[in-house]
Design an enzyme around this catalytic site. Structure first.
Site, PDB file in Angstrom:
ATOM      1  N   ASP A  40      -4.522  -6.250  37.003  1.00 52.00           N
ATOM      2  CA  ASP A  40      -3.471  -5.340  37.124  1.00 52.00           C
ATOM      3  C   ASP A  40      -3.649  -4.351  38.348  1.00 52.00           C
ATOM      4  OD1 ASP A  40      -3.112  -6.466  34.571  1.00 52.00           O
ATOM      5  OD2 ASP A  40      -3.306  -4.603  33.454  1.00 52.00           O
ATOM      6  N   LEU A  90       8.178   2.375  32.429  1.00 54.35           N
ATOM      7  CA  LEU A  90       7.858   3.771  33.132  1.00 54.35           C
ATOM      8  C   LEU A  90       7.301   3.837  34.555  1.00 54.35           C
ATOM      9  CD1 LEU A  90       5.425   4.887  30.168  1.00 54.35           C
ATOM     10  CD2 LEU A  90       7.828   5.857  30.425  1.00 54.35           C
ATOM     11  N   GLU A 123       0.600  11.027  25.478  1.00 59.11           N
ATOM     12  CA  GLU A 123       0.041  10.137  24.505  1.00 59.11           C
ATOM     13  C   GLU A 123      -0.868   9.102  25.362  1.00 59.11           C
ATOM     14  OE1 GLU A 123       3.428   8.074  23.034  1.00 59.11           O
ATOM     15  OE2 GLU A 123       4.388   9.960  22.208  1.00 59.11           O
ATOM     16  N   LYS A 125      -1.786   5.572  26.996  1.00 56.64           N
ATOM     17  CA  LYS A 125      -1.278   4.633  27.259  1.00 56.64           C
ATOM     18  C   LYS A 125      -1.876   3.236  26.830  1.00 56.64           C
ATOM     19  CE  LYS A 125       1.487   2.541  31.328  1.00 56.64           C
ATOM     20  NZ  LYS A 125       0.934   1.301  30.900  1.00 56.64           N
ATOM     21  N   GLU A 186       3.285  -0.312  20.671  1.00 59.71           N
ATOM     22  CA  GLU A 186       2.403  -1.422  21.281  1.00 59.71           C
ATOM     23  C   GLU A 186       1.673  -2.189  20.133  1.00 59.71           C
ATOM     24  OE1 GLU A 186       2.926  -1.090  24.504  1.00 59.71           O
ATOM     25  OE2 GLU A 186       1.563  -2.105  25.689  1.00 59.71           O
ATOM     26  N   LYS A 304       5.207  12.928  28.488  1.00 58.43           N
ATOM     27  CA  LYS A 304       6.821  12.863  28.058  1.00 58.43           C
ATOM     28  C   LYS A 304       7.146  14.158  27.947  1.00 58.43           C
ATOM     29  CE  LYS A 304       5.990   8.707  25.869  1.00 58.43           C
ATOM     30  NZ  LYS A 304       5.956   7.756  24.392  1.00 58.43           N
ATOM     31  N   LYS A 328      -1.764   6.595  35.630  1.00 56.36           N
ATOM     32  CA  LYS A 328      -2.573   5.472  35.295  1.00 56.36           C
ATOM     33  C   LYS A 328      -4.048   5.591  35.932  1.00 56.36           C
ATOM     34  CE  LYS A 328      -0.918   1.141  35.880  1.00 56.36           C
ATOM     35  NZ  LYS A 328      -0.581   0.198  35.108  1.00 56.36           N
ATOM     36  N   CYS A 422     -38.431 -15.951  49.695  1.00 56.89           N
ATOM     37  CA  CYS A 422     -38.288 -14.351  49.665  1.00 56.89           C
ATOM     38  C   CYS A 422     -37.766 -13.843  50.986  1.00 56.89           C
ATOM     39  CB  CYS A 422     -39.576 -13.660  49.418  1.00 56.89           C
ATOM     40  SG  CYS A 422     -39.304 -11.897  49.461  1.00 56.89           S
TER      41      CYS A 422
HETATM   42  S1  IVH Z   1       6.909   5.140  26.208  1.00 50.94           S
HETATM   43  C1  IVH Z   1      10.851   4.704  28.023  1.00 50.94           C
HETATM   44  N1  IVH Z   1       4.530   5.353  25.089  1.00 50.94           N
HETATM   45  O1  IVH Z   1       3.427   1.343  28.733  1.00 50.94           O
HETATM   46  C2  IVH Z   1       9.499   5.100  27.578  1.00 50.94           C
HETATM   47  N2  IVH Z   1       4.851   3.564  26.591  1.00 50.94           N
HETATM   48  O2  IVH Z   1       4.373   1.177  31.654  1.00 50.94           O
HETATM   49  C3  IVH Z   1       8.993   3.802  26.999  1.00 50.94           C
HETATM   50  N3  IVH Z   1       2.751   2.022  26.534  1.00 50.94           N
HETATM   51  O3  IVH Z   1       6.635  -0.196  28.263  1.00 50.94           O
HETATM   52  C4  IVH Z   1       7.726   3.781  26.958  1.00 50.94           C
HETATM   53  N4  IVH Z   1       1.677   3.261  25.488  1.00 50.94           N
HETATM   54  O4  IVH Z   1       4.527  -0.959  26.957  1.00 50.94           O
HETATM   55  C5  IVH Z   1       5.230   4.699  26.082  1.00 50.94           C
HETATM   56  N5  IVH Z   1       2.196   6.016  24.460  1.00 50.94           N
HETATM   57  C6  IVH Z   1       3.284   5.030  24.968  1.00 50.94           C
HETATM   58  C7  IVH Z   1       2.632   4.018  25.596  1.00 50.94           C
HETATM   59  C8  IVH Z   1       3.424   3.070  26.422  1.00 50.94           C
HETATM   60  C9  IVH Z   1       1.522   2.043  26.301  1.00 50.94           C
HETATM   61  C10 IVH Z   1       3.157   0.743  27.447  1.00 50.94           C
HETATM   62  C11 IVH Z   1       4.564   0.355  27.089  1.00 50.94           C
HETATM   63  C12 IVH Z   1       5.497   0.489  28.242  1.00 50.94           C
HETATM   64  C13 IVH Z   1       4.706   0.853  29.321  1.00 50.94           C
HETATM   65  C14 IVH Z   1       5.152   1.193  30.480  1.00 50.94           C
END
Ligand code: IVH
Length: 705
Positions: A40, A90, A123, A125, A186, A304, A328, A422
């Protein structure tokens, strides 16, 4: 297809075209084929470069650019599902500055309107697979992957096997079941399940999954849901999608999370709210450091806005909401070019192959070398000089080469052969003994081993000499100022000021640090000797038993092996070391140099403590009468008093027991009987000395006797 390679394209237009092709290719590998070719971290670098170039060159914009599109097309294996509202992605903040910049934009966007102070919801990720779950009249009816955000894949049957998901929602008391409820979140594979799955793959000789996210995605795409059921997938809910009108609308995201939780969906417990960006950032950095404390993988923190009205005001860009950002973590895996494979020689002569890498930023620092562990690992991984390799640096773990990217192997790359000599100037032969994984340099005078022994001696886990690192040690040995650690203790500040990187104050500081470290406790000295297999735990046990380094060295293998925590392997290694004349001479030099190897007095005190008899008779009064076979009267009394008891000459009501041998005094026996004092024979006395228990008096005593 490699982020690590120099861009070949010359004009921005060419580079954009090239990047679009690469990103589209990797999107397909990742989203449609569940077979990512690159980590990634590499992918994010490609996308970031593409977005930057597209922003700099609006004339080259293309709505079909993979930098705009979300994810990949739904694969054809599963029926398509059109999302009622798109599942957007996001935007990422790759560092603190980008997170701040986002925060500033949010504040500006809101201040322009009414100056409200926003609450940020943080939150974790979750690094899994985003899905949408649909419940109608409270019953689970469908699950779909995100796909390209508009159309996903129907994975209803497979998702139904996930234990933590409710089959039917149970609304809290007094609320009606919504006609339609869409839950987004997720699906992930816990790290424990992932490890078990890969262990099973190893046993079966099957291909391993590269990471838990990839394993979760693969498990969701099974034709046979019973296979998915065996994969122990789990789920965290983080968003309500479609929701019919029976449920009163709420004004905040956190209220939706509460609702999800009340309806029986797992909501991640690490969610936090903050009103200052500094706190948000501190929270992100906290999880950056603690990401491996969890039993699931996270790759960042999603920040958020809590207030849904504020979200509305900020709206969306073409690809993502303005009201949220994914902070990230620095990637823990990247690809780079393997320039060469070399071997390093350790203090015990072990030859460890390591990768010389084109420097790459991974796991928070720039890595230019990574271990390859041993000969077999190089063969199993089949990494060859010239390969593009995946490098991993996770948490405190030392960087390692995960494996090659086979698609990128250059023509003519030959398998690597382990060297036969060596790398030190002596060039002695390297030996791999039958049945051993390691190859070793067995030349006792090998200068590389010597350097490593001194470095190890000074290291934090050993004598902990502050300021004496590898660079200084090699300078000292090169100049003949140190042949072994005992030479350190006679170094002068004058000698040190001649070394590169030293001025008078730093030289004096190091001399003082060396002198101070001459008085470390015996276990540290034992560890610092660098004897094969002898680590800190066994050193501690040996020091407690023998008191001084010299006593340990004088002990037989049997005596050493008898110590708790020291097995025959360590014992033999120590006696082998101690038998060698140069090692004995080294110990003598250490003592002469003033290094504390433990004193006889301290050893005697330790022995006394060790010999100390457990005080099982503390507070007890035991009278002895008559002659016991195994003890004289004095010995019997000493046996009692040394265990904390008292042993007066006559029986009183304070007496806890009367021990009788042959021909006891009649008056003592009569008195004991009169007062109800238990009378013990020789066997019961032995039991008493061992356990402190008086038969007939103490609970458990009868059971034992
Ligand atoms: S919110 C419009 N919350 O990360 C907002 N996404 O890079 C929608 N993900 O598509 C996503 N943990 O697959 C949100 N606590 C979290 C998340 C989360 C993992 C993933 C999800 C999203 C991606 C975006």
């Amino acid at each position: 297809m490699n982020a690590a390679r120099e861009p070949a394209a010359r004009t921005p237009e060419d580079r954009i075209a090239e990047l679009r092709e690469q990103v589209a290719h990797h999107n397909r590998q990742y989203h449609e084929l569940d077979d990512p070719e690159i980590p990634d971290g590499d992918y994010d670098v490609l996308v970031a470069e593409l977005r930057r170039l597209e922003a700099e060159h609006p004339e080259l914009a293309d709505p079909a650019s993979p930098a705009v599109a979300v994810g990949g097309a739904a694969s054809t294996a599963f029926a398509p599902v059109v999302h009622t509202t798109p599942m957007t992605s996001l935007d990422n903040a790759m560092d603190a500055a980008e997170l701040r910049a986002w925060g500033e934009r949010v504040l500006k966007g809101l201040r322009d309107l009414d100056g409200a102070v926003p609450t940020f919801v943080c939150e974790l990720k979750i690094d899994g697979v985003a899905v949408s779950l649909r419940y109608e009249r409270g019953r689970y009816v469908r699950a779909a992957t995100r796909g390209d955000g508009r159309v996903g894949e129907d994975v209803t049957a497979n998702v139904a096997t996930i234990d933590v998901l409710p089959d039917a929602v149970a609304p809290p008391d007094g609320t009606s079941v919504p006609e339609v409820l869409e839950v987004r979140g997720e699906i992930y594979m816990p790290v424990g399940s992932f490890d078990a799955l890969n262990a099973a793959a190893d046993d079966a000789g099957e291909r391993r999954f590269v990471n838990p996210r990839n394993a979760a995605a693969g498990s969701l795409r099974q034709k046979d849901p019973s296979i998915t059921a065996e994969r122990h997938l789990a789920f965290w809910a983080y968003q309500v999608g479609e929701l019919s009108a029976e449920v009163a609308p709420v004004g905040h995201h956190t209220e939706y999370l509460d609702l999800l939780s009340a309806l029986g969906f797992p909501v991640n417990p690490e969610m936090r709210t903050f009103t200052s960006l500094d706190d948000v950032l501190a929270h992100c950095l906290h999880w950056q450091d603690h990401r491996h404390d969890l039993d699931y993988e996270i790759d960042g923190v999603v920040v958020k806005l809590d207030d849904l009205a504020q979200r509305e005001r900020l709206g969306f860009t073409s690809r993502a909401p303005r009201w949220a950002i994914a902070y990230k973590f620095p990637p823990e895996e990247r690809t780079t070019r393997l320039l060469d494979i070399k071997v390093s020689i350790g203090r015990t002569g072990r030859a460890t192959p390591f990768a010389v890498l084109d420097p790459v930023f991974v796991g928070g620092s720039t890595v230019s070398m990574a271990t390859l562990h041993n000969q077999d690992q190089v063969r199993v991984k089949d990494v060859r000089p010239g390969d593009t390799v995946v490098v991993r640096k996770a948490g405190d773990v030392i960087p390692e080469v995960v494996g090659p990217v086979p698609a990128l192997r250059p023509d003519g790359a030959e398998p690597w052969e382990f060297p036969t000599t060596c790398p030190c100037p002596l060039g002695s032969t390297l030996v791999r003994q039958e049945g051993e994984a390691d190859t070793r340099c067995i030349e006792p005078t090998c200068p590389f081993q010597r350097d490593q022994r001194i470095i190890y001696w000074a290291s934090r886990g050993a004598m902990d000499i502050e300021g004496l690192g590898e660079r200084t040690v090699t300078q000292l040995t090169e100049r003949g100022l140190a042949r072994d650690p005992s030479d350190l203790y006679v170094l002068t500040a004058d000698q040190l000021t001649d070394l590169e990187g030293f001025a008078r104050p730093s030289a004096e500081k190091l001399v003082a640090a060396i002198a101070e470290a001459a008085h470390r406790p015996v276990p540290r000295v034992l560890t610092a000797l660098g004897i094969k297999h002898l680590g800190p735990a066994a050193s501690q046990a040996l020091a407690a038993e023998f008191g001084t380094v010299e006593r340990v060295m004088a002990a037989t293998a049997d005596e050493l092996a008898a110590v708790d925590g020291v097995g025959p392997v360590i014992a033999r290694s120590i006696t082998e070391w101690a038998e060698q004349e140069p090692n004995r001479a080294f110990l003598a030099r250490l003592r002469a140099a003033g290094v504390d190897l433990g004193s006889e007095e301290a050893a005697a005190a330790a022995a006394a403590e060790r010999a100390a008899v457990p005080q099982v008779l503390a507070g007890r009064t035991i009278v002895v009468s008559g002659t016991l076979d195994a003890y004289t009267r004095e010995e019997a009394e000493l046996a009692i008093t040394s265990r904390g008891g008292a042993s007066p000459g006559s029986v009183s009501k304070k007496t806890d027991a009367l021990v009788v041998g042959a021909s006891p005094g009649a008056s003592k026996l009569a008195k004991a009987e009169q007062l109800g004092v238990p009378v013990l024979d020789a066997a019961a006395f032995e039991h008493l000395l061992e356990t402190g228990e008086i038969p007939g008096r103490d609970a458990g005593a009868e059971r034992n006797s």
